[in-house]
Design a protein around this motif. Structure first.
Motif, PDB file in Angstrom:
ATOM      1  N   SER A 171      -8.088  -4.087   3.161  1.00  0.00           N
ATOM      2  CA  SER A 171      -9.393  -4.744   3.073  1.00  0.00           C
ATOM      3  C   SER A 171      -9.379  -6.091   3.802  1.00  0.00           C
ATOM      4  O   SER A 171     -10.365  -6.476   4.433  1.00  0.00           O
ATOM      5  N   ARG A 214     -12.030  -1.004  -0.359  1.00  0.00           N
ATOM      6  CA  ARG A 214     -11.803  -1.236  -1.791  1.00  0.00           C
ATOM      7  C   ARG A 214     -12.212  -2.652  -2.207  1.00  0.00           C
ATOM      8  O   ARG A 214     -12.788  -2.856  -3.263  1.00  0.00           O
ATOM      9  N   TYR A 215     -11.879  -3.648  -1.394  1.00  0.00           N
ATOM     10  CA  TYR A 215     -12.228  -5.038  -1.720  1.00  0.00           C
ATOM     11  C   TYR A 215     -13.173  -5.580  -0.661  1.00  0.00           C
ATOM     12  O   TYR A 215     -12.932  -5.422   0.531  1.00  0.00           O
ATOM     13  N   LEU A 238      -4.769  -9.671  -9.743  1.00  0.00           N
ATOM     14  CA  LEU A 238      -4.126  -8.359  -9.906  1.00  0.00           C
ATOM     15  C   LEU A 238      -2.725  -8.512 -10.490  1.00  0.00           C
ATOM     16  O   LEU A 238      -2.303  -7.720 -11.327  1.00  0.00           O
ATOM     17  N   HIS A 268      -4.289  -1.591  -0.662  1.00  0.00           N
ATOM     18  CA  HIS A 268      -5.751  -1.707  -0.559  1.00  0.00           C
ATOM     19  C   HIS A 268      -6.151  -3.146  -0.209  1.00  0.00           C
ATOM     20  O   HIS A 268      -7.091  -3.372   0.553  1.00  0.00           O
ATOM     21  N   VAL A 269      -5.442  -4.106  -0.797  1.00  0.00           N
ATOM     22  CA  VAL A 269      -5.714  -5.513  -0.487  1.00  0.00           C
ATOM     23  C   VAL A 269      -5.416  -5.764   0.997  1.00  0.00           C
ATOM     24  O   VAL A 269      -6.217  -6.374   1.715  1.00  0.00           O
ATOM     25  N   GLY A 322      -3.766   2.089   2.720  1.00  0.00           N
ATOM     26  CA  GLY A 322      -4.751   1.477   1.835  1.00  0.00           C
ATOM     27  C   GLY A 322      -6.183   1.834   2.216  1.00  0.00           C
ATOM     28  O   GLY A 322      -6.440   2.335   3.311  1.00  0.00           O
ATOM     29  N   THR A 331      -7.590 -12.872  -5.344  1.00  0.00           N
ATOM     30  CA  THR A 331      -7.596 -11.471  -5.775  1.00  0.00           C
ATOM     31  C   THR A 331      -6.188 -11.015  -6.139  1.00  0.00           C
ATOM     32  O   THR A 331      -5.967 -10.366  -7.176  1.00  0.00           O
ATOM     33  N   ARG A 345      -1.216  -5.250 -11.850  1.00  0.00           N
ATOM     34  CA  ARG A 345      -1.659  -4.143 -10.986  1.00  0.00           C
ATOM     35  C   ARG A 345      -1.448  -4.408  -9.493  1.00  0.00           C
ATOM     36  O   ARG A 345      -1.892  -3.646  -8.649  1.00  0.00           O
ATOM     37  N   GLU A 381       0.374  -1.603  -7.317  1.00  0.00           N
ATOM     38  CA  GLU A 381      -0.394  -0.395  -7.003  1.00  0.00           C
ATOM     39  C   GLU A 381      -1.596  -0.686  -6.082  1.00  0.00           C
ATOM     40  O   GLU A 381      -2.092   0.212  -5.405  1.00  0.00           O
ATOM     41  N   GLU A 382      -2.067  -1.953  -6.062  1.00  0.00           N
ATOM     42  CA  GLU A 382      -3.254  -2.291  -5.270  1.00  0.00           C
ATOM     43  C   GLU A 382      -2.925  -2.945  -3.919  1.00  0.00           C
ATOM     44  O   GLU A 382      -3.814  -3.188  -3.111  1.00  0.00           O
ATOM     45  N   ARG A 383      -1.641  -3.287  -3.721  1.00  0.00           N
ATOM     46  CA  ARG A 383      -1.233  -4.055  -2.549  1.00  0.00           C
ATOM     47  C   ARG A 383      -1.751  -3.489  -1.215  1.00  0.00           C
ATOM     48  O   ARG A 383      -2.260  -4.212  -0.369  1.00  0.00           O
TER      49      ARG A 383
END
Ligand code: KG4
Ligand code: ZN
Length: 355
Positions: free
Chosen positions: A248, A195-196, A232, A244-245, A191, A228, A237, A240-242
């Motif tokens: 972050s 991003r966050y 998502l 990055h979360v 990730g 957040t 989403r 696909e964002e896991r």
């Protein structure tokens, strides 16, 4: 004391036993990590106690075997008597007290968090005070200044969740298994940590302390991540964002833990830092500390089996407490299983280089 010391750990969800030679050298270490809690996403106290009861005999037998020692060789038995889940603690305390009585050897109850302070020295003889210690586990987040063994200035603690608890709760939100720390770290590897922009509780933007204390707070960060993730999820989403979360979130925790600890380094003038507790196994956290303390400072952090709950650190703290004359006879601060108790020798707050 003549003969090796047996250390027992049953404060939470690890049943562990270790043997140290009388001079403190590690002869064996056996850790049984309970998996009965997995499906509940957290430790169930009653199940923990029952599993300790089932495991303590075979775990001790395996530790003796690995060390090539017999029960009758033992010179002392140490046990983590506080803090922890009371039912879990009672298994280790009752078993070890009965065994020590039967063998006619000293029994020494020790504080689990003092045990974490004694973890790294098992692998590195230089991991001794003076040091600034960051203890980060599933139940505790503590910043201590230790000018010498047995003398601990509590500089700061968490005001709400422990750092490990935040990892575990974020893991649950992201659909990862318990314990969450290792799973979050693994997911975060793929990730983007920037991003966050999650909150860095109790830190001013750009670093530095907002107040004069050294306390931590993780519940606001945990809530921000949960919000957040829920947003998502609603947008479809999250999958696909896991990563990055996770990255972050981990970045925010690492920022807070290192910044606050480095404040303590500056305040004490001591650039020797010791990490203990399960969260200290976190790779990015260690890397950040190593980079921040280079080239003159020192970082002491044990291998994963020594960072997580284990009987070896309890045996090592027990050797120290025995050397202070503690044990059966009523000397010392701990005498029985206690769900919560301050670390023996702890004093609140004062930061002086002399201790
Ligand atoms: O010290 P410990 O084994 O048990 C307690 O005394 O609580 O710490 C367990 C905690 C759990 O919250 C777990 O998620 C966390 O340590 N942990 C980690 C990592 N490995 C374990 N947190 C972050 N990164 C890791 N690699
Ligand atoms: Zn622990």
């Amino acid at each position: 004391m003549t003969g090796p010391i047996l250390g027992i750990e049953t404060t939470c969800d690890e049943t562990s036993a270790a043997i140290l030679d009388a001079d403190g050298a590690l002869a064996s270490l056996v850790i049984h990590s309970q998996d009965v809690h997995r499906i509940y996403g957290g430790v169930v106290p009653e199940l923990a106690a029952r599993d300790h009861l089932r495991r303590i005999e075979p775990v001790v037998a395996a530790a003796l075997d690995e060390a090539g020692a017999a029960r009758s060789d033992l010179g002392a038995i140490a046990v983590a008597a506080a803090p922890g889940l009371i039912g879990a603690l009672l298994v280790g305390v009752t078993w070890s007290r009965a065994a020590a009585f039967a063998l006619g050897v000293p029994w020494v109850p020790v504080h689990h968090m003092e045990g974490h302070l004694f973890g790294p020295v098992l692998e590195d003889p230089e991991a001794v005070p003076p040091f600034v210690a960051l203890l980060v586990s599933g139940g505790h987040t503590m910043l201590l200044w230790a000018p010498r063994w047995g003398r601990y200035h509590l500089l700061g603690e968490t005001r709400d969740d422990a750092a490990g608890e935040a990892f575990d709760k974020v893991a649950r939100v992201l659909g990862l298994p318990y314990p969450g720390g290792p799973a979050v770290q693994r997911l975060a590897e793929s990730g983007d940590p920037s991003r966050y922009d999650f909150p860095r509780p109790m830190l001013r933007r750009g670093g530095g302390r907002k107040d004069r204390g050294f306390d931590f707070s993780f519940s606001g960060l945990k809530t921000a991540v949960a919000r957040t993730a829920a947003g998502l999820e609603a947008e479809g989403r999250l999958a696909e964002e896991r990563a990055h979360v996770a990255a972050s979130f981990q970045e925010a925790v690492v920022d807070v833990l290192t910044a606050r600890t480095l404040d303590a380094v500056a305040a004490t003038g001591c650039d020797r830092v010791l990490l203990g507790g399960g969260v200290s196994a976190n790779g990015p956290l260690r890397d950040r500390f190593r980079a921040a303390l280079a080239p003159n400072g020192r970082l002491f952090a044990g291998s994963p089996r020594i960072s997580l709950d284990n009987g070896a650190m309890i045996a090592r703290a027990g050797l120290f407490r025995l050397g202070c004359g503690e044990g059966w006879d009523g000397k010392g601060a701990l005498h029985d299983a206690q769900a919560s108790a301050p670390i023996p020798g702890v004093v609140r707050g004062r930061v002086t280089a002399r201790g």
